[in-house]
Design an enzyme around this catalytic site. Structure first.
Site, mmCIF file in Angstrom:
data_model
loop_
_atom_site.group_PDB
_atom_site.id
_atom_site.type_symbol
_atom_site.label_atom_id
_atom_site.label_comp_id
_atom_site.label_asym_id
_atom_site.label_seq_id
_atom_site.Cartn_x
_atom_site.Cartn_y
_atom_site.Cartn_z
ATOM 1 N N ARG A 263 2.788 1.192 -2.989
ATOM 2 C CA ARG A 263 2.333 1.173 -1.478
ATOM 3 C C ARG A 263 1.183 0.174 -1.255
ATOM 4 O O ARG A 263 0.484 -0.058 -2.203
ATOM 5 C CB ARG A 263 1.484 2.738 -1.179
ATOM 6 N N ARG A 278 -6.473 5.653 -6.032
ATOM 7 C CA ARG A 278 -5.574 5.076 -4.897
ATOM 8 C C ARG A 278 -5.007 3.780 -5.508
ATOM 9 O O ARG A 278 -5.765 2.470 -5.681
ATOM 10 C CB ARG A 278 -6.503 4.870 -3.743
ATOM 11 N N GLU A 350 -6.855 15.354 -2.543
ATOM 12 C CA GLU A 350 -5.461 15.668 -2.776
ATOM 13 C C GLU A 350 -4.650 15.333 -3.800
ATOM 14 O O GLU A 350 -4.942 14.153 -4.402
ATOM 15 C CB GLU A 350 -4.874 14.877 -1.573
ATOM 16 N N SER A 353 1.139 17.032 -1.522
ATOM 17 C CA SER A 353 1.495 17.388 -0.264
ATOM 18 C C SER A 353 2.848 17.992 -0.235
ATOM 19 O O SER A 353 3.755 17.150 -0.534
ATOM 20 C CB SER A 353 1.355 16.317 0.761
ATOM 21 N N ARG A 390 -3.420 10.958 -10.438
ATOM 22 C CA ARG A 390 -4.601 11.728 -10.217
ATOM 23 C C ARG A 390 -4.598 12.792 -10.871
ATOM 24 O O ARG A 390 -5.815 13.403 -11.093
ATOM 25 C CB ARG A 390 -4.288 12.093 -8.807
#
Length: 416
Positions: A263, A278, A350, A353, A390
């Protein structure tokens, strides 16, 4: 893609729901105008078709009666109507194309039980699981621990690529691999079939799950190729059934896959610049389910429980959060986030999801199932189980010792 017929039929109500997801009033007005133009063109088409049919019947009658001159005159009128029909039909098709293009960038309609809110501050906590660790020393962040242990090499990651790329070494590399295997094994125990998928997919595949055309700036495009690096395994897994009619969906199709994900993080400049929270490239194990509409709510609950169970096996404190309308993803009708405790930040972040997209992706990707004599749209669901990097961060920070060493969760030891 939203159901345009539903939007046209119940425009005021659906527009209010779409506005809660950030769709601008001007966009909705434009769509409404297109619906009105389409309705007017449809009316003209029907009138012209009715007139043509009536004249054609009259011509047949005149020909039987031997009145050729009158019949020829009417044939000329029919030819003129045909020309008008072709012109109006082109206008009608152009309007439909515009509506389709607009629909591609309109987000999914939120479920009625999704809390209304503007951003992540309005998300609703469902529950907390596990005790937040207490330390008799000042806990370090994962990037500090990683550099001290020689696990994380940020400088060489930048040298090899650029910022937001990291080299993992020693036990960090082994833990990354252990977590991938643990998540895949855990998901298989929950009935998800393991799949290995391409890391590059075409434009049609990206469009099917909603990444294109709206989020092209977040994707890595392969130069001179109709290929993109995947941002998540959700994309190839869901599109396995693109343009297909599933003959037997008596049981949900449950899939899991490990992939690296890529990403650009175009909208996140300045956020999480330290460490590996990130990154442009990260590992993730994904869950995807394809169900009949009446089974998707139960599957949603199961997927939340599956991902939550993995965190509990790892002994990591986390919470479940229902996303509000303003924080809901483009394709999602409903989402529950799992947020793991990060001691150095003194907050939950987070790590997964889980989303139910209803028939939104199925309509874009044309994924249907055989229901008796009818072909119906499936429901698709997806969720992280889990973001591997993460999870590594959470283990490093929650399991750190005063001497800077890291305890390994018991469930991972068989993989090391």
């Amino acid at each position: 893609m939203i159901d345009l017929k539903l939007l046209e039929r119940d425009f005021e109500n659906i527009s209010k729901k779409l506005a809660l997801k950030g769709v601008k009033e001007d966009t909705l007005k434009e769509i409404k105008n297109l619906f009105e133009e389409k309705k007017e063109a449809q009316k003209v088409l029907e009138e012209l078709q009715a007139k043509r049919n009536a004249l054609s019947k009259e011509i047949g009658k005149l020909m039987k009666e031997g009145k050729k001159e009158e019949a020829e005159r009417l044939k000329q009128e029919v030819a003129k109507i045909k020309d008008k029909l072709e012109k109006v039909n082109k206008i009608f098709e152009k309007i439909e194309t515009k509506l389709f293009q607009k629909a591609l960038i309109i987000p999914n309609i939120p479920d009625d039980d999704v809390p209304v809110g503007k951003d992540e501050n309005d998300n609703v906590e469902i529950k907390r699981v596990g005790e937040i660790p207490t330390f008799d020393f000042e806990p370090k962040s994962h990037d500090e621990l990683g550099e001290k242990l020689g696990w994380l090499d940020f400088e060489r990651g930048v040298k090899l690529a650029k910022s937001r790329f990291t080299v993992m070494k020693k036990d960090a590399a082994r833990l990354e691999r252990a977590l991938i295997n643990f998540f895949l094994d855990h998901n298989r125990e929950w009935g998800f079939e393991e799949v290995w998928v391409p890391l590059m997919v075409n434009k049609e595949t990206m469009t099917g799950t909603g990444q294109l055309p709206k989020f092209e700036d977040d994707l890595f495009k392969i130069e001179n190729e109709n290929l993109y690096l995947i941002p998540t395994a959700e994309v190839p897994l869901t599109n396995l059934f693109r343009d297909e009619i599933i003959q037997d969906l008596s049981k949900p199709i449950k899939l899991t896959a490990y992939t690296p994900c890529f990403r650009k993080e175009a909208g996140s400049y300045g956020k999480d610049t330290k460490g590996i929270i990130r990154q442009h490239q990260f590992d993730k194990v994904e869950l995807v389910a394809i169900t009949r509409p009446e089974e998707s709510d139960k599957m949603f609950e199961d997927m939340v429980e599956c991902a939550s169970s993995a965190l509990e096996k790892l002994g990591l404190p986390y919470r479940q959060v229902m996303l509000c309308t303003g924080d809901l993803g483009f394709s999602a009708a409903k989402t529950i986030d799992l947020e793991v405790w990060i001691p150095s930040q003194n907050k939950y972040r987070e790590i997964s999801s889980i989303s139910n997209t209803r028939d939104f992706q199925a309509r874009r990707a044309k994924i249907r199932y055989k229901d008796g004599k009818k072909n119906r749209l499936v429901h698709t669901l997806n969720g992280s189980s889990l973001a591997v990097g993460r999870t590594l961060v959470a283990i490093m920070e929650n399991y750190q010792k005063a001497d800077g060493s890291i305890e390994i969760p018991q469930v991972l030891k068989k993989y090391l």
